[in-house]
Scaffold this active site. Structure first.
Site, short mmCIF file in Angstrom:
data_model
loop_
_atom_site.label_atom_id
_atom_site.label_comp_id
_atom_site.label_asym_id
_atom_site.label_seq_id
_atom_site.Cartn_x
_atom_site.Cartn_y
_atom_site.Cartn_z
N ASP A 32 0.42 -0.95 0.02
CA ASP A 32 0.09 -0.21 -0.02
C ASP A 32 0.55 1.41 -0.05
O ASP A 32 2.20 0.88 -0.12
CB ASP A 32 -1.04 -0.07 1.14
CG ASP A 32 -2.05 1.11 0.58
OD1 ASP A 32 -3.36 0.23 1.31
OD2 ASP A 32 -1.91 2.08 0.99
N ASP A 55 3.01 2.84 -4.63
CA ASP A 55 2.35 3.30 -5.28
C ASP A 55 2.14 3.29 -6.80
O ASP A 55 2.57 2.86 -7.48
CB ASP A 55 3.14 4.79 -5.59
CG ASP A 55 2.42 5.55 -6.47
OD1 ASP A 55 1.47 6.02 -7.03
OD2 ASP A 55 3.07 6.72 -6.41
N VAL A 56 0.46 2.43 -7.04
CA VAL A 56 0.90 1.28 -8.19
C VAL A 56 0.88 2.04 -9.74
O VAL A 56 0.48 0.93 -10.73
CB VAL A 56 -0.84 1.48 -8.15
CG1 VAL A 56 -1.28 0.17 -6.88
CG2 VAL A 56 -2.26 1.59 -7.43
N ASN A 82 -7.00 -4.33 -6.36
CA ASN A 82 -7.36 -4.14 -5.84
C ASN A 82 -7.37 -2.45 -5.34
O ASN A 82 -8.48 -1.56 -5.52
CB ASN A 82 -7.69 -4.73 -4.06
CG ASN A 82 -8.25 -3.72 -3.22
OD1 ASN A 82 -9.60 -3.65 -3.12
ND2 ASN A 82 -7.69 -3.49 -2.52
N TYR A 147 -14.84 7.57 -12.36
CA TYR A 147 -15.13 5.97 -11.66
C TYR A 147 -15.55 5.16 -12.24
O TYR A 147 -14.13 4.17 -12.50
CB TYR A 147 -15.25 6.09 -10.42
CG TYR A 147 -15.34 5.18 -9.84
CD1 TYR A 147 -14.28 4.40 -8.89
CD2 TYR A 147 -16.61 4.07 -9.44
CE1 TYR A 147 -14.51 2.71 -7.87
CE2 TYR A 147 -16.20 3.48 -8.61
CZ TYR A 147 -15.30 2.04 -7.64
OH TYR A 147 -15.39 1.12 -7.38
N LYS A 151 -13.59 1.80 -14.47
CA LYS A 151 -13.44 0.36 -14.17
C LYS A 151 -14.02 -0.53 -15.18
O LYS A 151 -14.25 -1.53 -15.39
CB LYS A 151 -14.93 0.62 -12.96
CG LYS A 151 -14.30 0.53 -11.54
CD LYS A 151 -13.40 -0.27 -11.03
CE LYS A 151 -13.17 0.31 -9.52
NZ LYS A 151 -11.31 -0.75 -8.78
N VAL A 180 -19.71 -0.72 -1.10
CA VAL A 180 -19.51 -1.23 -0.07
C VAL A 180 -18.97 -0.54 1.15
O VAL A 180 -18.58 0.60 0.88
CB VAL A 180 -18.32 -2.10 -0.46
CG1 VAL A 180 -17.52 -3.52 0.57
CG2 VAL A 180 -17.66 -2.93 -1.91
N THR A 182 -17.19 1.02 3.67
CA THR A 182 -15.71 1.68 2.98
C THR A 182 -15.56 3.34 3.20
O THR A 182 -16.34 3.41 2.82
CB THR A 182 -14.35 1.34 2.37
OG1 THR A 182 -14.96 1.27 0.89
CG2 THR A 182 -15.38 -0.71 1.66
#
Length: 257
Positions: A32, A55-56, A82, A147, A151, A180, A182
């Site tokens: 992460d 850092d993706v 994820n 977003y 996806k 979800v 979160t």
């Protein structure tokens, strides 16, 4: 003992996935951008959990993280892409830098992860990629434009690589949850969340990720897995309904009260 590498694993869905797989006897990589939180979770889980910085959006960090993890775990069996972010509200009210950041993390992050992981996956005794898509990839969502688009991209990457990497014996699958419970959905400015509600937990999604990891590789193993009853209904209807019906249903879902 098989291993799993999870991006964005310090909290939320990623942490739930890490916890469940650790309980099931996997070696777990908790990577992460928030390294301190990742290390805290790894310490809580104990043996067979390893934390690292990632850092993706940075391909070099992916290469370093996967090399480090594979050296520790022995091999890379499951990659879970994820990590993701979400900006909500009217498209024009979100600054363009935020839209670009969504692309950098949600799309480029998945491309980076898959590309950097392939050399490790190809040499593993068992290899699988599981991407976090979304119900927002069923039909474009107002107030969640970038977003939703990201996806859709994840859905496309999953479908294409699931076919392309068959030659390596690697299945590429995804899960598609609705909203979800979160931190990501707190204070969201989108009518769809008010109209549809938030009924899924991070643990619900983690359980379906685990089922994806354990699913047999057959012609009948679906590439996409809608998570939750509402997502299953929407996904099923979208495949048989005319386009104008899909548009109308999403207009109703996105209508502000």
């Amino acid at each position: 003992m098989q291993s799993i590498f999870i991006s964005g694993a310090a909290q939320g869905i990623g942490a739930a996935i890490a916890t469940l797989f650790h309980q099931q006897g996997y070696k777990v990589g908790i990577y992460d951008i928030n390294i301190s939180q990742a290390e805290q979770l790894a310490q809580q889980l104990g043996n067979n959990a390893k934390a690292g910085l990632l850092d993706v959006s940075d391909y070099a960090q992916w290469q370093a993280a996967l090399t480090e993890f594979t050296a520790w775990a022995g091999e890379l069996n499951i990659l879970v892409n994820n990590a993701g972010i979400l900006y909500s509200g009217a498209f024009e009210n979100t600054d363009i830098q935020s839209h670009h950041r969504t692309v950098d993390i949600n799309i480029k992050g998945v491309l980076n992860g898959c590309h950097a992981a392939l050399p490790f996956l190809k040499t593993a005794s068992f290899a699988r990629v599981i991407n976090l898509s979304s119900a927002s990839a069923i039909y474009g969502q107002p107030d969640l434009v970038s977003y939703s688009a990201s996806k859709f991209a994840v859905r496309g990457i999953t479908e294409a690589l699931d076919i392309e990497w068959k030659k390596y014996g690697i299945r590429v699958l995804d899960v598609m949850p609705l909203f979800v419970q979160t931190a990501m959905v707190k204070n969201m400015d989108a009518a769809s969340i008010d109209n549809m509600g938030v009924h899924l937990t991070a643990s619900d999604v983690a359980k379906d990720v685990y089922s994806r990891a354990r699913a047999k590789d057959t012609l009948f193993t679906a590439t996409h897995l809608p998570v939750g009853l509402k997502t299953k209904v929407l996904f099923g209807l979208s495949s048989v309904s005319p386009q104008f019906v899909n548009r109308l249903s999403n207009l109703l879902i996105a209508r502000r009260k």
